[in-house]
Motif scaffolding. Structure first.
Motif, PDB file in Angstrom:
ATOM      1  N   ILE A 196       3.454   9.471 -28.955  1.00 29.54           N
ATOM      2  CA  ILE A 196       2.422   9.080 -30.126  1.00 29.54           C
ATOM      3  C   ILE A 196       2.287  10.219 -31.128  1.00 29.54           C
ATOM      4  N   SER A 197       2.003  11.490 -30.452  1.00 32.07           N
ATOM      5  CA  SER A 197       2.409  12.710 -31.400  1.00 32.07           C
ATOM      6  C   SER A 197       3.131  13.721 -30.759  1.00 32.07           C
ATOM      7  N   TYR A 198       3.860  14.438 -31.727  1.00 36.14           N
ATOM      8  CA  TYR A 198       4.721  15.523 -31.329  1.00 36.14           C
ATOM      9  C   TYR A 198       4.616  16.791 -32.428  1.00 36.14           C
ATOM     10  N   MET A 216       3.503   9.515 -13.785  1.00 37.70           N
ATOM     11  CA  MET A 216       2.899  10.126 -14.967  1.00 37.70           C
ATOM     12  C   MET A 216       4.173  10.514 -15.737  1.00 37.70           C
ATOM     13  N   PRO A 217       4.266  10.759 -17.176  1.00 35.35           N
ATOM     14  CA  PRO A 217       5.323  11.029 -17.771  1.00 35.35           C
ATOM     15  C   PRO A 217       5.435  12.486 -17.611  1.00 35.35           C
ATOM     16  N   GLU A 253      -1.323  13.997 -22.347  1.00 37.42           N
ATOM     17  CA  GLU A 253      -0.956  15.039 -23.064  1.00 37.42           C
ATOM     18  C   GLU A 253       0.110  15.658 -22.371  1.00 37.42           C
ATOM     19  N   LEU A 254       1.131  16.221 -22.885  1.00 41.55           N
ATOM     20  CA  LEU A 254       2.041  16.962 -22.078  1.00 41.55           C
ATOM     21  C   LEU A 254       2.475  18.281 -22.701  1.00 41.55           C
ATOM     22  N   LYS A 255       2.650  19.169 -21.965  1.00 40.25           N
ATOM     23  CA  LYS A 255       3.076  20.417 -22.494  1.00 40.25           C
ATOM     24  C   LYS A 255       4.385  21.251 -21.772  1.00 40.25           C
ATOM     25  N   LEU A 256       5.115  21.855 -22.505  1.00 43.67           N
ATOM     26  CA  LEU A 256       6.235  22.765 -21.827  1.00 43.67           C
ATOM     27  C   LEU A 256       5.788  23.322 -20.536  1.00 43.67           C
ATOM     28  N   PRO A 257       6.527  23.580 -19.697  1.00 47.26           N
ATOM     29  CA  PRO A 257       6.156  24.166 -18.314  1.00 47.26           C
ATOM     30  C   PRO A 257       5.511  25.645 -19.025  1.00 47.26           C
ATOM     31  N   ASP A 258       4.847  26.125 -18.093  1.00 42.94           N
ATOM     32  CA  ASP A 258       4.042  27.498 -18.205  1.00 42.94           C
ATOM     33  C   ASP A 258       4.756  28.738 -17.511  1.00 42.94           C
ATOM     34  N   THR A 259       6.175  28.370 -17.013  1.00 45.13           N
ATOM     35  CA  THR A 259       6.874  29.341 -16.411  1.00 45.13           C
ATOM     36  C   THR A 259       7.278  30.515 -17.450  1.00 45.13           C
ATOM     37  N   PRO A 296       8.001  28.445 -26.068  1.00 42.12           N
ATOM     38  CA  PRO A 296       7.293  27.961 -27.370  1.00 42.12           C
ATOM     39  C   PRO A 296       6.252  26.788 -26.899  1.00 42.12           C
ATOM     40  N   ASP A 297       5.176  26.911 -27.573  1.00 44.88           N
ATOM     41  CA  ASP A 297       4.066  25.941 -27.409  1.00 44.88           C
ATOM     42  C   ASP A 297       4.208  24.716 -27.887  1.00 44.88           C
ATOM     43  N   MET A 298       4.470  23.641 -27.177  1.00 54.13           N
ATOM     44  CA  MET A 298       4.747  22.275 -27.395  1.00 54.13           C
ATOM     45  C   MET A 298       3.640  21.287 -27.019  1.00 54.13           C
ATOM     46  N   LYS A 299       3.356  20.554 -27.778  1.00 57.43           N
ATOM     47  CA  LYS A 299       2.328  19.423 -27.453  1.00 57.43           C
ATOM     48  C   LYS A 299       2.905  18.022 -27.564  1.00 57.43           C
TER      49      LYS A 299
END
Length: 472
Positions: free
Chosen positions: A199-201, A151-152, A267-273, A252-255
């Motif tokens: 696909i979207s950023y 998975m990406p 759907e990928l998000k930045l690490p929640d660290t 920051p919140d990124m999708k």
């Protein structure tokens, strides 16, 4: 007599010299190693069964080959050894070869399938040469994870070299092994791995830090990468992040919606660290310079060219219009509800209101389709070919009408309360355009409390409290 003896002696010496010269010429003409044109035991000891490809994946057929020089294929036989658990034999082939050095021999090709990704050390291949058994070693083979199963993931690389990964075998985030100072900017780059396309950023500015996007790379434009597997990290964007206070703060919140090698969208998000932030040099914020302190964070994403729409309809008028359109949707076309809605729009200055799709056409086409189906059955029982063809053709027409009506009715329409629409679902984004209040818009996508709406040729994002859904 003596003379003849001398002549024979000279002829013998001449033939001897000729034979010697012939041997010398042949010895010079042959290539070095001619005397080694036979397979020796030391050569067999140096043979290895090697993988054909440098990168091999699990759950796929991996090719191996063994080249045995100076022997014909009819005197060579191979036997597969006992394979470890998770390794399956697929096929074996024996053929003759000749390389660029004009060395010929026998080539043994075999294919194995490995269930897991790891390094394998296989037992020796049993090879019979002239009915004599030899044990040929396998080279250690490294099996990588199949790209279809990977998975990406997003990789955040800070300027100090520390990396945080969004996804790794079910692990949601890595632990931050460093700290930053409040009020001091930190740079990091977000990269995408194991994906072929974005696909979207989107990303949004957090409340606990100042964030500025320094650079955005080509992959964010939807550029399609090569379908050939690669572990390369593709940079997406570079940020400057400045925490405002001490504590443990998130990124920051990124999708990002990306396509994996197997075609799946994820759907990928930045690490929640949570990153430790220590106290820095305090800054005294005055009333007259508060905007200067926070302003640069939005230097590249400030709201520009906002368009002030015309006279707005009230909240009650927009609600009333949505109700009238919902009633029209369940009524007969061009009937009482249609005229009530048109009259209401004209009184509020709305002159280009689109007609609402109704359930009437759907149920009408369904009823006619059912009637034609009944008559088709009767025609078939009566063996009336003309009736069968006529009613069957009508059934097709009404079926198409049902499909078209279903498509229009299934769409989500809403009444826009008036205001600006944005290119991304962020409050700080620049406005694309504005839509007057009371206009009917098509809702195409939802992201949190944001909706993507389309009106005519323009479209953009708006908060969900800025519209009223019709027939909700």
């Amino acid at each position: 007599m003596e003379k003849q003896r001398k002549i024979r002696k000279f002829k013998f010496i001449a033939r001897l010299l000729k034979n010697i010269s012939t041997i010398l010429v042949f010895a010079v003409s042959v290539k070095p190693g001619f005397a080694q044109q036979r397979l020796t035991y030391s050569m067999i000891q140096n043979l290895l069964v090697k993988p054909v490809n440098q990168i091999n994946f699990s759950a796929t057929d991996c090719a191996f080959e063994l080249k045995i020089p100076y022997v014909k294929s009819d005197v060579v036989q191979a036997q597969i050894p006992d394979l470890p658990s998770g390794v399956n034999f697929v096929s074996l082939r024996r053929s003759e070869y000749s390389d660029e050095n004009k060395i010929s021999g026998t080539k043994i090709e075999l294919w194995l399938n490995f269930a897991e990704a790891k390094t394998y050390r296989l037992r020796s291949l049993h090879v019979y040469i002239n009915s004599r058994l030899y044990y040929i070693q396998f080279s250690p083979v490294v099996i990588s994870e199949n790209p279809r199963n990977i998975m990406p993931r997003l990789v955040v690389t800070f300027e100090n070299g520390q990396e945080l990964i969004s996804q790794r075998r079910g692990k949601t985030a890595d632990e931050a092994k460093f700290s930053v100072v409040a009020g001091k900017p930190v740079h990091f780059t977000v990269s995408l791995q194991y994906a072929v396309q974005i696909i979207s950023y989107t990303w949004s500015v957090p409340k606990n830090a100042l964030v500025r996007e320094l650079e955005q790379y080509d992959i964010t434009k939807g550029t399609l990468r090569s379908s050939e597997f690669s572990e390369e990290k593709i940079p997406v964007s570079t940020f400057e992040w400045e925490p405002l206070y001490a504590g443990k703060l998130s990124l920051p919140d990124m999708k990002i919606i990306a396509t994996s090698y197997n075609g799946t969208r994820i759907e990928l998000k930045l690490p929640d660290t949570l990153i430790p932030v220590t106290e820095g040099i305090s800054k005294t914020k005055k009333n007259d310079d508060s905007e200067a302190f926070f302003g640069y964070a939005f230097a590249t994403r400030t709201i520009k060219n906002k368009v002030t729409p015309g006279d707005k309809l009230s909240q009650e008028d927009c609600q009333k219009l949505a109700e009238l359109r919902a009633e029209e949707k369940h009524s007969i076309p061009f009937a009482k509800k249609f005229h009530e809605r048109k009259t209401f729009e004209q009184q509020r200055g709305i002159t280009d209101g689109a007609m609402e799709p109704t359930y009437f056409w759907l149920w009408s086409c369904f009823a006619l389709f059912f009637v034609c189906a009944v008559f088709t059955v009767f025609s078939a029982i009566s063996r009336k070919i003309l009736g069968i063809l006529s009613f069957s053709g009508a059934m097709v027409i009404f079926l198409v009408g049902m499909i078209i009506s279903s498509v229009f009715i299934s769409r989500t329409y809403a009444i826009f309360k008036g205001g600006n629409i944005s290119p991304v679902p962020e409050e700080s984004a620049a406005a694309v355009s504005s839509i007057e209040s009371g206009k009917r818009v098509l809702v195409e996508q939802k992201a949190g409390n944001w909706l993507f709406v389309r009106f005519g040729s323009s479209g953009g994002w708006v908060k969900d409290d800025g519209i009223i859904i019709i027939d909700k």
